[in-house]
Design an enzyme around this catalytic site. Structure first.
Site, PDB file in Angstrom:
ATOM      1  N   GLU A   1       6.617  25.627   0.015  1.00  0.00           N
ATOM      2  CA  GLU A   1       5.887  26.420  -0.537  1.00  0.00           C
ATOM      3  C   GLU A   1       6.475  27.211  -1.848  1.00  0.00           C
ATOM      4  O   GLU A   1       7.623  27.481  -1.679  1.00  0.00           O
ATOM      5  CB  GLU A   1       5.517  27.867   0.549  1.00  0.00           C
ATOM      6  CG  GLU A   1       4.331  27.418   1.350  1.00  0.00           C
ATOM      7  CD  GLU A   1       4.274  28.471   2.563  1.00  0.00           C
ATOM      8  OE1 GLU A   1       4.562  29.604   2.225  1.00  0.00           O
ATOM      9  OE2 GLU A   1       4.279  28.103   3.713  1.00  0.00           O
TER      10      GLU A   1
ATOM     11  N   HIS B   1      -0.729  30.289   3.298  1.00  0.00           N
ATOM     12  CA  HIS B   1       0.033  31.075   4.176  1.00  0.00           C
ATOM     13  C   HIS B   1      -0.647  32.590   4.363  1.00  0.00           C
ATOM     14  O   HIS B   1       0.187  33.523   4.100  1.00  0.00           O
ATOM     15  CB  HIS B   1       1.431  31.357   3.656  1.00  0.00           C
ATOM     16  CG  HIS B   1       2.380  31.517   4.544  1.00  0.00           C
ATOM     17  ND1 HIS B   1       3.756  31.145   4.647  1.00  0.00           N
ATOM     18  CD2 HIS B   1       2.504  32.450   5.904  1.00  0.00           C
ATOM     19  CE1 HIS B   1       4.526  31.682   5.707  1.00  0.00           C
ATOM     20  NE2 HIS B   1       3.582  32.492   6.501  1.00  0.00           N
TER      21      HIS B   1
ATOM     22  N   ARG C   1       5.675  27.489  10.374  1.00  0.00           N
ATOM     23  CA  ARG C   1       6.642  27.405   9.316  1.00  0.00           C
ATOM     24  C   ARG C   1       6.345  25.831   8.720  1.00  0.00           C
ATOM     25  O   ARG C   1       6.502  25.160   9.329  1.00  0.00           O
ATOM     26  CB  ARG C   1       8.063  27.554   9.329  1.00  0.00           C
ATOM     27  CG  ARG C   1       8.366  29.177   9.677  1.00  0.00           C
ATOM     28  CD  ARG C   1       8.254  29.935   8.431  1.00  0.00           C
ATOM     29  NE  ARG C   1       8.313  31.378   8.543  1.00  0.00           N
ATOM     30  CZ  ARG C   1       7.497  32.437   8.613  1.00  0.00           C
ATOM     31  NH1 ARG C   1       6.214  31.971   8.855  1.00  0.00           N
ATOM     32  NH2 ARG C   1       7.854  33.552   8.528  1.00  0.00           N
TER      33      ARG C   1
HETATM   34  C1  DGY Z   1       5.119  35.682   9.548  1.00  0.00           C
HETATM   35  O1  DGY Z   1       4.835  37.174   9.936  1.00  0.00           O
HETATM   36  O2  DGY Z   1       6.104  35.300   9.864  1.00  0.00           O
HETATM   37  C2  DGY Z   1       3.989  35.259   9.050  1.00  0.00           C
HETATM   38  O3  DGY Z   1       4.260  33.778   8.536  1.00  0.00           O
HETATM   39  C3  DGY Z   1       3.369  36.011   7.512  1.00  0.00           C
HETATM   40  O4  DGY Z   1       2.222  35.563   7.626  1.00  0.00           O
END
Ligand code: DGY
Length: 321
Positions: free
Chosen positions: A267, A285, A238
Site C-alpha cells: 500500500e 483499506h 494486513r
Molecule cells: C485497523 O484499525 O487496523 C484497520 O486496518 C484500519 O482500517
C-alpha cells in the site's frame, strides 16, 4: 500536556482531549507526514495520536523526547509501531479495538458476496453498455448461503464474521486459531481445524490475523493451490499476510474462483496486473471506514491518551513484548 495528532481525525476525540485540558495540535497536511516532518512535530509532546501509516520506532520516539508517555494508534492493528523500542523507553502504546469490529466484519462479508456474485464485474459490464438482455449464462457466480466459511484467526473480527455467516447465511464455520473458542462453537457450531483442512474444504476463506513475522506471506502459491477451484479468498487484515504475486497467479490460472482484498501488500501501490483481473474486488483499506466506527475510534484514541496522561492504565493498552 501536549498532544500531537498526525492527521485530521473526527472532531469528537479532539474535543475530549481539549476538554481534559490538553494542548492539541493536529497536522494540517492531508497526507502522511514524512519522517522529518514527524520528528519535528512530535518534539516535546507527551502524547502522539498516530495513524497506521506512521512508522513509530526509536528514531521517532527519541525525537519526541523523554517526556513522551503514550502513542495512541488510530487503528486496531499496530504493526506500524516497534513495541520493543516503546518498551525500552517506557512509552505506552494503545489501539482502538472493538469499535471497528462490526464495520470490518461487514466489509469482509461484503467482499465475500461481491467476489462470489461478481458484483463489481457486473457493474462494469452494465456501465459499459454491454447488456443486451437476460441470458442463461451471463455472469454466473457462486452461492454463498449454506456454504463453508474458513476463518483464519478467530479474534474479535473473525468471530463477528462467523456469527454473521452462520446466523444469517446458514454457513458451516471452520476456523484456524491457536485458541479454540468453545463458547462460539456451542453457539454456532463452529470448529477449530488444522490449516490444511481449512484450505482444502472451505468455499470461502477470510483472513483475520495480525501482521507478525510468523504471518507474513501466510498465503502464497502452496496455500492457493490447496484451495478449491471454486473458492473465494478475502483479506481485510494486513496486506503482507498475502503474497500478492502468488494471488495474482492463482486468480489468473483459475486455482481459485475469486478474491476480495481491502488491504494490499505494498500500500498504496497495487501489484501490477491485479487491477486488470476480472475476478478480484479491490477496496482501498476502507474496512473500518464507516462514520460510526471512525467517530468511535477518535473517541477511544482520545480516552486512551487522557487515561495515560493521568498516570492511569489506558483502557486499550497494548501488551508490550
Ligand atoms: C485497523 O484499525 O487496523 C484497520 O486496518 C484500519 O482500517
Amino acid at each position: 500536556m501536549k498532544v500531537f495528532v498526525t492527521r485530521k481525525i473526527p472532531q469528537v476525540g479532539l474535543d475530549l482531549l481539549a476538554q481534559a485540558g490538553h494542548m492539541v495540535e493536529v497536522s494540517e497536511l492531508d497526507r502522511p507526514l514524512t519522517r522529518d516532518e514527524l520528528k519535528q512535530k512530535v518534539s516535546g509532546v507527551e502524547a502522539i495520536l498516530s495513524q497506521l501509516t506512521d512508522k513509530i520506532d526509536e528514531e521517532i520516539l527519541d525525537a519526541a523526547g523523554k517526556q513522551l508517555k503514550v502513542v495512541a494508534n488510530y487503528a486496531v492493528g499496530y504493526d506500524n509501531i516497534n513495541l520493543k523500542d516503546a518498551e525500552t523507553r517506557r512509552v505506552l502504546i494503545t489501539n482502538t479495538p472493538d469499535v471497528l469490529t462490526d464495520a470490518v466484519a461487514d466489509q469482509a462479508f461484503a467482499l465475500m458476496m461481491a467476489a462470489a456474485r461478481r458484483i463489481a464485474e457486473s457493474d462494469r459490464f452494465a456501465r459499459a453498455g454491454k447488456y443486451t438482455g437476460w441470458q442463461p449464462f451471463l455472469l454466473l457466480g457462486q452461492d454463498v448461503f449454506g456454504k463453508t466459511l474458513g476463518i483464519v484467526g478467530l479474534g474479535r473480527i473473525g468471530s463477528a464474521l462467523a456469527k454473521r455467516a452462520a446466523k444469517g447465511f446458514s454457513m458451516r464455520i471452520l476456523y484456524h486459531d491457536q485458541k479454540p473458542n468453545a463458547e462460539l462453537d456451542a453457539e454456532i457450531g463452529s470448529k477449530n481445524v488444522e490449516m490444511d483442512e481449512l484450505l482444502k474444504t472451505s468455499d470461502f476463506i477470510s483472513v483475520h490475523v495480525p501482521l507478525l513475522d510468523s504471518t507474513r506471506h501466510l498465503f502464497s502459491t502452496k496455500q492457493f493451490e490447496m484451495m478449491k477451484k471454486t473458492a473465494v479468498f478475502v483479506n481485510t487484515s494486513r496486506g503482507p499476510v498475502v503474497d500478492e504475486a502468488a494471488l495474482l497467479e492463482a486468480l489468473k490460472k483459475g486455482d481459485i474462483f475469486g478474491a476480495g482484498i481491502d488491504v494490499w501488500e505494498f500500500e498504496p501501490k497495487l501489484t501490477a496486473g491485479l487491477s486488470e483481473l476480472p475476478n478480484i474486488v479491490i477496496t482501498p483499506h476502507t474496512a473500518s471506514a464507516t462514520i460510526e466506527a471512525r467517530n468511535n475510534m477518535s473517541k477511544v484514541a482520545a480516552e486512551n491518551i487522557i487515561a495515560a496522561l493521568k498516570g492511569e492504565v489506558p483502557p486499550n493498552l497494548v501488551k508490550l513484548v
